[in-house]
Every structure is written in structure tokens, then in C-alpha cells.
Design a protein around this motif. Structure first.
Motif, PDB file in Angstrom:
ATOM      1  N   MET A  18      19.239  34.231  19.164  1.00 53.77           N
ATOM      2  CA  MET A  18      19.869  34.792  17.899  1.00 53.77           C
ATOM      3  C   MET A  18      20.983  34.067  17.491  1.00 53.77           C
ATOM      4  O   MET A  18      21.391  33.464  16.504  1.00 53.77           O
ATOM      5  CB  MET A  18      20.166  36.255  17.859  1.00 53.77           C
ATOM      6  N   MET A  19      22.134  33.519  18.450  1.00 55.44           N
ATOM      7  CA  MET A  19      23.116  32.934  18.341  1.00 55.44           C
ATOM      8  C   MET A  19      22.857  31.470  17.962  1.00 55.44           C
ATOM      9  O   MET A  19      23.353  30.734  17.139  1.00 55.44           O
ATOM     10  CB  MET A  19      24.175  33.076  19.479  1.00 55.44           C
ATOM     11  N   LEU A  20      21.658  30.912  18.705  1.00 60.33           N
ATOM     12  CA  LEU A  20      21.358  29.617  18.372  1.00 60.33           C
ATOM     13  C   LEU A  20      20.865  29.464  17.056  1.00 60.33           C
ATOM     14  O   LEU A  20      21.352  28.546  16.277  1.00 60.33           O
ATOM     15  CB  LEU A  20      20.126  29.102  19.268  1.00 60.33           C
ATOM     16  N   ASP A  21      19.978  30.251  16.345  1.00 60.56           N
ATOM     17  CA  ASP A  21      19.712  30.635  15.052  1.00 60.56           C
ATOM     18  C   ASP A  21      20.880  30.430  14.281  1.00 60.56           C
ATOM     19  O   ASP A  21      20.662  29.680  13.123  1.00 60.56           O
ATOM     20  CB  ASP A  21      18.839  31.682  14.903  1.00 60.56           C
ATOM     21  N   GLY A  60      18.611  44.718  23.136  1.00 60.89           N
ATOM     22  CA  GLY A  60      18.168  44.171  24.437  1.00 60.89           C
ATOM     23  C   GLY A  60      19.049  44.373  25.398  1.00 60.89           C
ATOM     24  O   GLY A  60      18.887  44.872  26.689  1.00 60.89           O
ATOM     25  N   VAL A  61      20.417  44.127  24.942  1.00 59.39           N
ATOM     26  CA  VAL A  61      21.404  44.083  26.115  1.00 59.39           C
ATOM     27  C   VAL A  61      21.782  45.569  26.247  1.00 59.39           C
ATOM     28  O   VAL A  61      21.943  46.118  27.576  1.00 59.39           O
ATOM     29  CB  VAL A  61      22.836  43.537  25.578  1.00 59.39           C
ATOM     30  N   LEU A  62      21.546  46.305  25.348  1.00 60.07           N
ATOM     31  CA  LEU A  62      21.824  47.669  25.539  1.00 60.07           C
ATOM     32  C   LEU A  62      20.755  48.479  26.485  1.00 60.07           C
ATOM     33  O   LEU A  62      21.261  48.914  27.405  1.00 60.07           O
ATOM     34  CB  LEU A  62      21.671  48.462  24.209  1.00 60.07           C
ATOM     35  N   TRP A  63      19.859  47.953  26.271  1.00 63.89           N
ATOM     36  CA  TRP A  63      18.687  48.676  27.066  1.00 63.89           C
ATOM     37  C   TRP A  63      18.734  47.954  28.799  1.00 63.89           C
ATOM     38  O   TRP A  63      18.657  48.695  29.438  1.00 63.89           O
ATOM     39  CB  TRP A  63      17.154  48.305  26.634  1.00 63.89           C
ATOM     40  N   ILE A  77      17.284  39.453  30.017  1.00 64.50           N
ATOM     41  CA  ILE A  77      16.088  39.163  28.927  1.00 64.50           C
ATOM     42  C   ILE A  77      16.721  39.693  27.510  1.00 64.50           C
ATOM     43  O   ILE A  77      16.756  38.880  26.775  1.00 64.50           O
ATOM     44  CB  ILE A  77      14.958  39.999  29.117  1.00 64.50           C
ATOM     45  N   GLY A  78      17.653  40.628  27.663  1.00 67.71           N
ATOM     46  CA  GLY A  78      18.659  40.910  26.499  1.00 67.71           C
ATOM     47  C   GLY A  78      19.576  39.948  26.317  1.00 67.71           C
ATOM     48  O   GLY A  78      19.568  39.275  25.031  1.00 67.71           O
ATOM     49  N   GLY A  79      19.967  39.370  27.261  1.00 67.09           N
ATOM     50  CA  GLY A  79      20.870  38.155  27.155  1.00 67.09           C
ATOM     51  C   GLY A  79      20.270  37.002  26.391  1.00 67.09           C
ATOM     52  O   GLY A  79      20.991  36.344  25.714  1.00 67.09           O
ATOM     53  N   ILE A  80      19.059  36.747  26.762  1.00 62.12           N
ATOM     54  CA  ILE A  80      18.269  35.696  26.208  1.00 62.12           C
ATOM     55  C   ILE A  80      18.042  35.794  24.735  1.00 62.12           C
ATOM     56  O   ILE A  80      18.088  35.006  23.912  1.00 62.12           O
ATOM     57  CB  ILE A  80      16.846  35.359  27.098  1.00 62.12           C
ATOM     58  N   PHE A  92      21.526  44.567  15.454  1.00 65.95           N
ATOM     59  CA  PHE A  92      21.214  45.551  16.076  1.00 65.95           C
ATOM     60  C   PHE A  92      20.185  45.459  16.989  1.00 65.95           C
ATOM     61  O   PHE A  92      20.291  45.699  17.990  1.00 65.95           O
ATOM     62  CB  PHE A  92      20.975  46.619  15.241  1.00 65.95           C
ATOM     63  N   LEU A  93      19.192  44.798  16.496  1.00 68.34           N
ATOM     64  CA  LEU A  93      17.714  44.563  17.324  1.00 68.34           C
ATOM     65  C   LEU A  93      18.146  43.499  18.420  1.00 68.34           C
ATOM     66  O   LEU A  93      17.551  43.774  19.526  1.00 68.34           O
ATOM     67  CB  LEU A  93      16.818  43.578  16.419  1.00 68.34           C
ATOM     68  N   THR A  94      18.897  42.438  18.357  1.00 75.95           N
ATOM     69  CA  THR A  94      19.368  41.630  19.427  1.00 75.95           C
ATOM     70  C   THR A  94      20.366  42.413  20.287  1.00 75.95           C
ATOM     71  O   THR A  94      19.890  42.352  21.873  1.00 75.95           O
ATOM     72  CB  THR A  94      19.967  40.404  18.855  1.00 75.95           C
TER      73      THR A  94
END
Lengths: 229, 414
Positions: free
Chosen positions: B306-309, B27-30, B298-301, B22-24
Motif C-alpha cells: 500500500m505504501m509503495l502505491d 493485516g497487521v492487526l490480525w 504477511i500483514g506487513g507485506i 483500515f484494510l491494510t
């Protein structure tokens, strides 16, 4: 030679980590025939896990030739190797390696999902495989809800799902208490009795001694290759 | 692995990693909400500016008489010019590009109602003014042709003029005095609002309009017998014709006054379009779009990180999948789809939020010059497009990393 599942000739594996070069395997020659049960034994660091990874086509040897059912492995493209792992090989690991987010049934179905099998057939076959390992009642459980022995049974069911030519088990009892370990060994013996080819990697001589053919490895070389009468 | 399977897997990951996902995704949502909102708001600013500049009359030019330009006369004492009603008629007959023409005279005068007196901008108008200026009637009627023909002493007041002069006590039918002469109020204009452009004088809301002929009845101006108008109003069909229309007006008026058609000092022409064309409205929209897009990037970043993690944490899983027969491209597809599904979910929620935000704000009644967002379908498509781009961009790197995982290392028991 026609019924040889595995034929290794002069297999050598070198790792280069930084400036240190490690020779894990130094010229392994080994033939395993269909229907055999073989224990590859050796202390840690002897190269037995590397050997199993090469047998499982997860690792390419540095030198030497590996034929799987007569086909030279180094001539098979990556996608072909993936297909071979999916259909001809069944892996059983010491740490089970079940996917924690999938239920027992879904874990067993996993190899089929990469083969384009329909959902209905996947369910039926996974169900059947779990029956064979004696876990018919815990299909919908997540791995975290299962005991160690049950997890390893799920892993074995997963290895069996594609009716592989070879079952590769890397220290299958290593993470289990001795009683559960014996149950798992009994299951592997049963599978062997049904005609499956099983290769077992272990450092535990008590486990190894139960097996008809024992290959001892030390410092990357085969030390002894003995058969019980 | 088939698409459906991968999408199911993506949802499964979302469910097990609720908070982090949700947190990640936020960013995209905003980001997408920003794209939708900022671009809509940019359109709102543009519309507000156009409205503000159009309140003196949409696509309207005004021509004033000046003095003959230095380069057009040998005399040091340059001839002063003026427009008469005959000039207005001539222009009206000869125009092609220009679509409506009216003469307007003006004076600053005291206006009296009972004991109340105030000074304001009194304009002599023709019936066409109501339409040319774009004013609507709040009550009564506008100046008619008959009012002009009979030099009727009638007046139409702007809302502000009415408020200050008549107050609550007078309305249609009230008698007022302009320069001592009685005039009857026949109409009240609807409120026009703040004008970002106006000719010299009061805003429309404070003006008092009387028939042009009645205006002339106050007596000759500038010592001339002719009926002199201060400005000629000229309306364009299309604002893109502005330069051509200017040339046309100068040519016709120039012929009448016997001055050069290129003498910009002799025939002065101004319009709100001069200012409107200078405003960086397009650039503002571009900047706002960039701003929104950057937020989305920035949301995409965030998702990318997160996906790299996630790939790092799930190396074991990747190893297992490879061991049971997954091809590299199956792993690639799975992680790409997971990232993309997350981006798309966040993005669609963001679009919903942006649209809702625009709707809510646009439903408010506000003062004249506060811009409200204007939502268009294209904006949603732009946001969708940018979001898709961001989803693809942030999906590729983790997926590629995932497909590179070495199964032999990850599967070894510790």
C-alpha cells in the motif's frame, strides 16, 4: 556583476532516455541581476522548462557553470541545495502544485516547516504572506475548495514566505482564464515593483510582452535577449 | 521535519484514506492478534498437558519389583522379586534427592453397598498418598496414621467410585463391603479428572482407598508372610532431578534386595515425566510463534504494498516538498514514519484484540483436556517486538523509493 543573482555559463543539458539522446539545452549564457523581471519565452520543446529546473536547482546541468549569488552550484552538497531551494528560491507552477490534503495556510507554511521554524511563527508569517496576495479570508480552505486564481495566489504566497532572492514562475497563468491570468500577472508585477527578482517562463507572447526583459529560447539556445526601454 | 510533524502527517494520510488504511492495517492487526493468541494458546496446551500428566501425582515416580536381569544372573530361571513394608521404610530413611516415599498395595475386588455391587481397584495406602497423588478431599478425611496403626476398616472413595457405588443415597458414614469385609466410608476425594498417565489399574477417581494395614488383614499374598506392597511411590523435589532420583532409588532398593544398582529389570521405575519429557511442547510453542509471526509478516507485506502505491501516487507531493526545501532524508523520514505509525496502530489494536480474545476464552469453564490460552506479559512484549520489526522492515522500502523521486519530472505541467 556583484548584484547578479544568476550567472549561467555554457549550460548544456542532455537527457538519455533509452537509446535516444536529447539535447534540451545547448550552451546557455545568461545573467540575471537582482531586482530584474525576466520572461523566458519559447515554444514547447524549446528547453525553457529544463532551463527553469536548472535555475531552480531541481536539475543538474550536464555541462557549464551555474553560479547562484556568486556560489557555484555544483559545489553545494544535496542538503545545501535543499536549504537553498527552501530559503533563496520561491517556485510558482502552472498546475499550482499545492498539497491537496493541506489547507491554504498549511500549504504556505510548508517551506518553513523544513527550516525548523516554530508553529507560532509559521502561522504568523503564513498569515502575513496570504494577506499580501489578498487571500486573508480563505486560510482554512483546502485547495479543492478554492478557485484556480485563488490556488495560484496560495502558491505565490508559499513562494514568498521565505523572502526569496528569486521567484521562479513556470507558466503561472497557463491553467487560468485570461482575466484571472491578468490578476496573477498584476500580482507578480507588484512583487517585482517591491524589489523582488522574478523569472517567468511562458510560451504566451501576450504575457511575455508585459515584461521588461525577454529571453527567447529555441532549440535549446538563446535566440534573442531584449529589453524594453 | 520534526517527528511530531511527521506523525501528524501520518494520521492525516490515515484519515483521508480511511478504507484503504483500515484494510491494510487489518493485516497487521490480525497478525499481532495471532502472535498473542497463538503463543498464549501454546502455553495453554503445555499447561493442559502438564496438568493431564500430573494428575497421577506431580513429579511422582513409581517403583515396581521385577525379575533379575539376564546379565546379572547365571541362572536360566531368574529370581522374582517383591517389595515389603520394610523395604519402604528403608527407602524412606535413606533417600536424599527423593522427598517423600510411600508404599502402595492393590487388588481388583468387588465392592458392595446394599444391593449394589461393582468391581474396582482397591488400594492399600499410607497417609502420605493423599499428598503424593495430589488429591484433595471433597468431603470427610483421608486415611490417617491412626487408621493404619489400628488397622481400621475405613475407606476413602474417588468421585466416580462414589457415584457408581453409593449413588445419591449414601455418603460419609455409609458401610460398604470389600471382599465381604465391612468398611466405613470416611472420605470422598475431590474430582481429579482425566489422567494422561496412570499406573496399571483404574484412574484415581474410580479407586477405593483403605489403610495399608487393613489391606494386609485380607491375608498373606503370593504365599509370603511378609507385608508385600505392589509399588513404592517416590516424589521428587524437582523434575530436573529425575535421572538422579532414579539412580538413587535403584541403589537403595538394590542394596535391600541384593540386586545390582543398574539392574533395570529388577527394579522397574516409571513416571509420567517419561512421557512428558518426550512431548514436543517447546517445539509446538516455537511453531505457533512462527505461525503468528508469519501472519504478521504477511500483514506487513500488505502495508508495504500500500505504501509503495502511495509513494507512486504522491510523487507530485514529494516533488513539491523537495522544491520548497525538504531534504531527501526529510522525505525518507516522513514516509518511514507514516508506514511505521500505521503498523503500530494496527499492531496495538491487534494486541488489544489478542489479549481480549485470550481473556474471554480463558474465562470459560471447559472439560479436562481442552487447552485454554494463558496470557503472559512476555507474550505482549514478543508481539510488540515482532510488530516493530515488521514496521521497520515494511517502512524502509517505500521511504527509500519516496526519497528517490525526481522532482524535475513530477513538477512538470502535463
Amino acid at each position: 556583476m556583484s548584484d547578479a543573482v544568476i550567472a549561467l555559463q555554457g549550460i548544456t543539458k542532455r537527457y538519455a532516455s533509452g537509446r535516444v539522446r536529447v539535447e534540451a539545452l545547448r550552451g546557455i549564457d545568461l545573467v540575471i541581476r537582482s531586482g530584474e523581471m525576466v520572461a523566458i519565452m519559447g515554444p514547447s520543446g524549446s528547453g525553457k522548462t529544463t532551463l527553469m529546473e536548472i535555475l531552480g536547482c531541481l536539475l543538474q546541468p550536464s555541462e557549464g557553470q551555474y553560479r547562484f549569488k556568486g556560489r557555484p552550484i555544483h559545489q553545494i552538497p544535496p542538503d545545501g541545495l535543499a536549504a537553498l531551494r527552501g530559503t533563496e528560491l520561491g517556485f510558482v507552477f502552472q498546475s499550482f502544485n499545492l498539497l491537496p490534503r493541506l489547507t491554504a495556510l498549511e500549504n504556505v507554511e510548508l517551506p518553513l516547516s523544513y527550516r525548523g521554524v516554530t508553529a507560532r511563527e509559521r502561522h504568523a508569517r503564513a498569515h502575513e504572506a496570504l494577506l499580501r496576495v489578498g487571500l486573508a479570508e480563505r486560510l482554512r480552505h483546502l485547495p479543492s475548495e478554492l478557485s484556480g486564481g485563488e490556488r495560484q495566489r496560495v502558491a505565490i504566497a508559499r513562494a514568498l514566505i521565505n523572502r526569496p532572492s528569486l521567484i521562479l514562475a513556470d507558466e503561472p497563468t497557463g491553467n487560468l482564464d485570461s482575466r484571472t491570468g491578468e490578476e496573477i500577472m498584476a500580482l507578480l508585477h507588484t512583487l517585482h515593483g517591491e524589489g523582488n527578482t522574478v523569472v517567468l517562463v511562458t510560451h504566451d507572447t501576450r504575457i511575455g510582452d508585459q515584461v521588461e526583459r525577454r529571453v527567447a529560447i529555441r532549440d535549446g539556445r538563446i535566440e534573442t535577449d531584449t529589453r524594453s526601454p | 521535519m520534526v517527528l511530531v510533524e511527521a506523525i501528524r502527517q501520518a494520521f492525516r494520510t490515515l484519515r483521508t484514506e480511511k478504507l484503504r488504511s483500515f484494510l491494510t492495517m487489518f493485516g497487521v492487526l490480525w497478525g499481532t492478534a495471532s502472535v498473542v493468541f497463538l503463543v498464549s494458546w501454546g502455553l495453554g496446551v503445555q499447561a493442559m498437558m502438564e496438568a493431564g500428566y500430573s494428575r497421577a501425582g506431580k513429579n511422582l515416580m513409581q517403583a515396581w519389583p521385577g525379575v533379575i536381569g539376564e546379565q546379572f544372573t547365571p541362572a536360566t530361571d531368574r529370581r522374582e522379586l517383591w517389595f515389603t513394608t520394610a523395604d519402604v521404610t528403608a527407602v524412606r530413611e535413606q533417600v536424599r534427592i527423593i522427598d517423600a516415599v510411600a508404599g502402595e498395595a492393590r487388588m481388583w475386588s468387588t465392592v458392595v453397598f446394599r444391593e449394589k455391587t461393582f468391581s474396582t481397584d482397591v488400594r492399600g495406602v499410607e497417609p502420605a498418598q493423599t499428598e503424593l497423588r495430589g488429591v484433595r478431599m471433597a468431603a470427610g478425611r483421608g486415611i490417617s496414621r491412626a487408621d493404619l496403626d489400628h488397622r481400621r476398616r475405613v475407606a476413602v472413595l474417588g468421585t466416580e467410585a462414589r457415584r457408581r457405588l453409593l449413588g445419591a443415597r449414601g455418603g460419609i458414614g455409609s458401610w460398604i463391603r470389600i471382599k465381604g469385609q465391612p468398611f466405613q466410608v470416611i472420605g470422598i476425594h475431590a474430582r481429579v479428572g482425566t489422567q494422561l498417565w496412570r499406573d496399571q489399574g483404574e484412574e484415581l477417581d474410580a479407586q477405593v482407598w483403605i489403610p495399608l494395614t487393613a489391606f494386609f488383614a485380607f491375608g498373606p499374598r503370593f504365599g509370603s508372610d511378609a507385608d508385600i506392597v505392589n509399588t513404592i511411590l517416590l516424589r521428587l523435589r524437582d523434575r530436573r532431578d529425575y535421572d538422579d532420583a532414579k539412580r538413587e532409588a535403584r541403589a537403595i532398593i538394590g542394596r535391600r534386595l541384593r540386586v545390582s544398582a543398574t539392574d533395570e529389570e529388577a527394579v522397574r521405575i516409571a513416571s509420567s515425566l517419561d512421557q512428558l519429557r518426550k512431548l514436543p511442547l517447546e517445539q509446538t510453542s516455537t511453531v505457533l510463534l512462527l505461525l503468528g509471526t508469519t501472519t504478521l509478516l504477511i500483514g506487513g507485506i500488505g502495508i508495504l504494498t500500500m505504501m509503495l502505491d502511495s509513494v507512486q501516487e504522491r510523487r507530485q507531493e514529494i516533488g513539491v516538498r523537495l522544491a520548497v526545501g525538504a531534504r531527501r532524508r526529510d522525505i525518507l523520514g516522513q514516509f518511514f514514519l507514516e508506514t511505521f505509525v500505521m503498523t503500530a496502530l494496527g499492531g496495538l489494536a491487534g494486541i488489544a484484540l489478542g489479549v481480549a480474545g485470550c481473556r474471554v476464552l480463558a474465562s470459560f469453564e471447559t472439560a479436562d483436556l481442552i487447552p485454554l490460552p494463558i496470557l503472559r506479559a512476555e507474550i505482549v512484549f514478543i508481539a510488540l517486538g515482532v510488530m516493530t520489526g515488521v514496521g521497520i522492515a515494511s517502512g524502509i522500502i517505500p521511504a527509500w523509493r519516496a526519497a528517490k523521486v525526481d522532482p524535475s519530472v513530477t513538477l512538470r505541467a502535463e
